[in-house]
Scaffold this motif. Structure first.
Motif, PDB file in Angstrom:
ATOM      1  N   LEU A 112       4.443   7.708  -4.531  1.00  0.00           N
ATOM      2  CA  LEU A 112       3.701   7.717  -5.785  1.00  0.00           C
ATOM      3  C   LEU A 112       4.633   7.456  -6.960  1.00  0.00           C
ATOM      4  O   LEU A 112       4.326   6.643  -7.850  1.00  0.00           O
ATOM      5  CB  LEU A 112       2.992   9.059  -5.961  1.00  0.00           C
ATOM      6  CG  LEU A 112       2.266   9.287  -7.292  1.00  0.00           C
ATOM      7  CD1 LEU A 112       1.175   8.237  -7.512  1.00  0.00           C
ATOM      8  CD2 LEU A 112       1.678  10.699  -7.357  1.00  0.00           C
ATOM      9  N   SER A 115       5.679   3.803  -7.097  1.00  0.00           N
ATOM     10  CA  SER A 115       4.630   2.948  -7.659  1.00  0.00           C
ATOM     11  C   SER A 115       4.570   3.092  -9.168  1.00  0.00           C
ATOM     12  O   SER A 115       4.533   2.088  -9.906  1.00  0.00           O
ATOM     13  CB  SER A 115       3.269   3.303  -7.045  1.00  0.00           C
ATOM     14  OG  SER A 115       2.261   2.424  -7.505  1.00  0.00           O
ATOM     15  N   ALA A 304       3.184  -3.323  -7.535  1.00  0.00           N
ATOM     16  CA  ALA A 304       3.238  -2.331  -8.604  1.00  0.00           C
ATOM     17  C   ALA A 304       3.655  -2.961  -9.930  1.00  0.00           C
ATOM     18  O   ALA A 304       3.051  -2.706 -10.978  1.00  0.00           O
ATOM     19  CB  ALA A 304       4.204  -1.209  -8.224  1.00  0.00           C
ATOM     20  N   ARG A 352      -3.996  -1.574  -8.778  1.00  0.00           N
ATOM     21  CA  ARG A 352      -3.294  -0.287  -8.738  1.00  0.00           C
ATOM     22  C   ARG A 352      -3.726   0.518  -7.518  1.00  0.00           C
ATOM     23  O   ARG A 352      -2.883   1.091  -6.803  1.00  0.00           O
ATOM     24  CB  ARG A 352      -3.563   0.516 -10.002  1.00  0.00           C
ATOM     25  CG  ARG A 352      -2.864   1.887  -9.993  1.00  0.00           C
ATOM     26  CD  ARG A 352      -3.183   2.712 -11.214  1.00  0.00           C
ATOM     27  NE  ARG A 352      -2.607   2.126 -12.394  1.00  0.00           N
ATOM     28  CZ  ARG A 352      -3.316   1.554 -13.378  1.00  0.00           C
ATOM     29  NH1 ARG A 352      -4.647   1.493 -13.287  1.00  0.00           N
ATOM     30  NH2 ARG A 352      -2.724   1.047 -14.417  1.00  0.00           N
ATOM     31  N   ARG A 356      -1.071   1.637  -4.590  1.00  0.00           N
ATOM     32  CA  ARG A 356      -0.771   3.041  -4.324  1.00  0.00           C
ATOM     33  C   ARG A 356      -1.282   3.468  -2.946  1.00  0.00           C
ATOM     34  O   ARG A 356      -0.641   4.258  -2.244  1.00  0.00           O
ATOM     35  CB  ARG A 356      -1.364   3.929  -5.416  1.00  0.00           C
ATOM     36  CG  ARG A 356      -0.693   3.706  -6.750  1.00  0.00           C
ATOM     37  CD  ARG A 356      -0.949   4.848  -7.706  1.00  0.00           C
ATOM     38  NE  ARG A 356      -0.423   4.551  -9.025  1.00  0.00           N
ATOM     39  CZ  ARG A 356      -0.560   5.355 -10.068  1.00  0.00           C
ATOM     40  NH1 ARG A 356      -1.203   6.506  -9.935  1.00  0.00           N
ATOM     41  NH2 ARG A 356      -0.061   5.022 -11.245  1.00  0.00           N
ATOM     42  N   ASN A 360       1.209   4.821  -0.102  1.00  0.00           N
ATOM     43  CA  ASN A 360       0.923   6.128   0.470  1.00  0.00           C
ATOM     44  C   ASN A 360       0.811   6.016   1.993  1.00  0.00           C
ATOM     45  O   ASN A 360       1.353   6.836   2.747  1.00  0.00           O
ATOM     46  CB  ASN A 360      -0.367   6.683  -0.121  1.00  0.00           C
ATOM     47  CG  ASN A 360      -0.589   8.139   0.235  1.00  0.00           C
ATOM     48  OD1 ASN A 360       0.276   8.986   0.030  1.00  0.00           O
ATOM     49  ND2 ASN A 360      -1.760   8.446   0.773  1.00  0.00           N
TER      50      ASN A 360
END
Length: 442
Positions: A112, A115, A304, A352, A356, A360
């Protein structure tokens, strides 16, 4: 539905909704939710939210103004000793984002933060963001391979570069498995070969002008063909991490290009350079794994970064639409402008979310092998949307968007470069499609 779940739902349905902590009666009469810095993102952990705000301030007050200055310089001026690039570099290092710090975090928390870091750097300046990303790749891959000895020799303060593409081999270099090669054809002779037959590794040849940070880097991670005694092969290679001051290494001129002019890129030449064996990160037996690994990391970084650029362009366009008068009213009142803005922000949210989600997923310790396909989803979507959003933002600015007085024309140029960078999107789609093949279904 299980009986237990049904009972739970029945109990909940009996609760008096007027006694809940946040009843709808507390909403405004005309409800309107507000986005965070991450758009439609649930609350972040406090320390990450605070750091994101620090990064946003850095993006606006350091990266963007320096990026604009560098964009207007010649490539030689942009890397000179008195260039503002080095001010950016110094202030970035002061943020304290290190490989060690990321390694101490829980994997998915680190994903996280990774990113958010590159979203915010991209929000400031995409070229400088990619310089940061390429600058940590040697150390990042050393960490991935568990090479603490090389991490000690090459700390984060040393600027890195990644050499993979060659004058005759662009996106081909990301395909050692030959999943994209046209049937019956060959990728041809490599431009750089590592001779692995002696005590030292010998490099002879060159990498292309697209090596990010290539003219100014302190340390390099090279991916190239290898000769273990049977001749060089496009499918047999090695990865090396080494200092850039070894005898026989020379650099080309900094590349003069359309976009991302804040990002230094240039050729690297190797004239029978002797590389001590300790700098071998991955030999031929690990080469495909090494390409897969760095490609997954770099494509996520791209997704990102260009999500951040798209967010910046959309935010600027939204502000301008409230200020610019046309047809007697601020143009935000025109239906076509509102519709265009809506789809711009929708594309940012998609980019986005996909980035993410992929990070993840790929940092789930229970997963094992990450999905390069997921990273390519992020890269191709983020970059394509970034190009579309910056183009639409420029359209909202109208004639002003074409001038250097406003940042949109630069943002559009920066975004356009991303469609080719780190594997052109068309080739990534072909390669990504090959990962969807399931031999068990034939």
């Amino acid at each position: 539905m299980s009986t237990q779940t049904a009972k739970k739902i029945n109990v909940q349905s009996a609760v008096d909704y007027r006694n809940l902590d946040a009843p709808i009666y507390s909403w405004d009469a005309s409800p309107r939710g507000k986005f965070t810095l991450s758009g439609a993102e649930a609350s972040l952990p406090e320390h990450i939210a605070d750091f994101q705000q620090t990064l946003r301030n850095f993006a606006l007050n350091v990266a963007r103004p320096i990026g604009i200055k560098l964009d207007r310089m010649t490539p030689e001026e942009a890397i000179a000793k008195d260039s503002p690039f080095w001010e950016f570099r110094e202030k970035y290092l002061e943020l304290g984002v290190t490989i060690e710090a990321l390694g101490e975090m829980e994997p998915q928390e680190a994903a996280l933060l990774f990113s958010i870091l590159f979203e915010e750097l991209g929000y400031g300046d995409a070229g400088l963001a990619i310089s940061v990303g390429a600058g940590i790749l040697p150390q990042w891959l050393c960490a991935k391979f568990g090479r603490t000895d090389l991490l000690e020799e090459f700390p984060d303060s040393m600027l890195g570069c990644w050499g993979i593409t060659e004058p005759d081999h662009g996106s081909d270099m990301l395909d050692p498995s030959r999943s994209v090669v046209y049937p019956g054809s060959s990728y041809g002779r490599p431009n750089l070969v590592a001779d692995l037959t002696g005590d030292d590794i010998v490099l002879h040849g060159q990498k292309s002008a697209w090596v990010s940070n290539g003219v100014i880097a302190d340390v390099c991670i090279i991916y190239c063909a290898a000769d273990s005694g049977n001749g060089a092969s496009a499918t047999e290679g090695c990865a090396l991490v080494f200092p850039m001051d070894l005898p026989g290494i020379s650099r080309g001129k900094p590349l003069d290009k359309l976009g991302q002019r804040a990002l230094n890129q240039g050729e690297i030449f190797f004239d029978n350079v002797r590389i001590p064996r300790k700098y071998l990160l991955a030999g031929p037996e690990d080469y495909q794994r090494a390409v897969y690994c760095i490609h997954a990391e770099a494509n996520a970084l791209m997704g990102a970064t260009f999500t951040g650029l798209a967010q910046a362009a959309a935010d600027l366009a939204l502000d301008y639409a409230h200020q610019r008068i046309a047809g007697g009213v601020p143009i935000i009142h025109h239906q076509s402008v509102r519709s265009r803005l809506f789809h711009m922000f929708r594309k940012v949210e998609i980019s986005r979310s996909l980035t993410r989600r992929g990070l993840n997923f790929n940092n789930d310790p229970e997963l094992g092998t990450p999905s390069l396909c997921a990273a390519m989803f992020s890269k191709t979507t983020g970059t394509q949307h970034s190009y579309e959003v910056t183009s639409d933002a420029l359209q909202i600015f109208g004639g002003n968007g074409l001038t250097k007085e406003y940042p949109l024309e630069k943002m559009l140029r920066d975004a356009r470069a991303s469609l080719i960078e780190d594997g052109c999107n068309e080739v990534l789609a072909l390669k990504g499609g090959s990962y969807l093949i399931d031999s068990a279904k034939f």
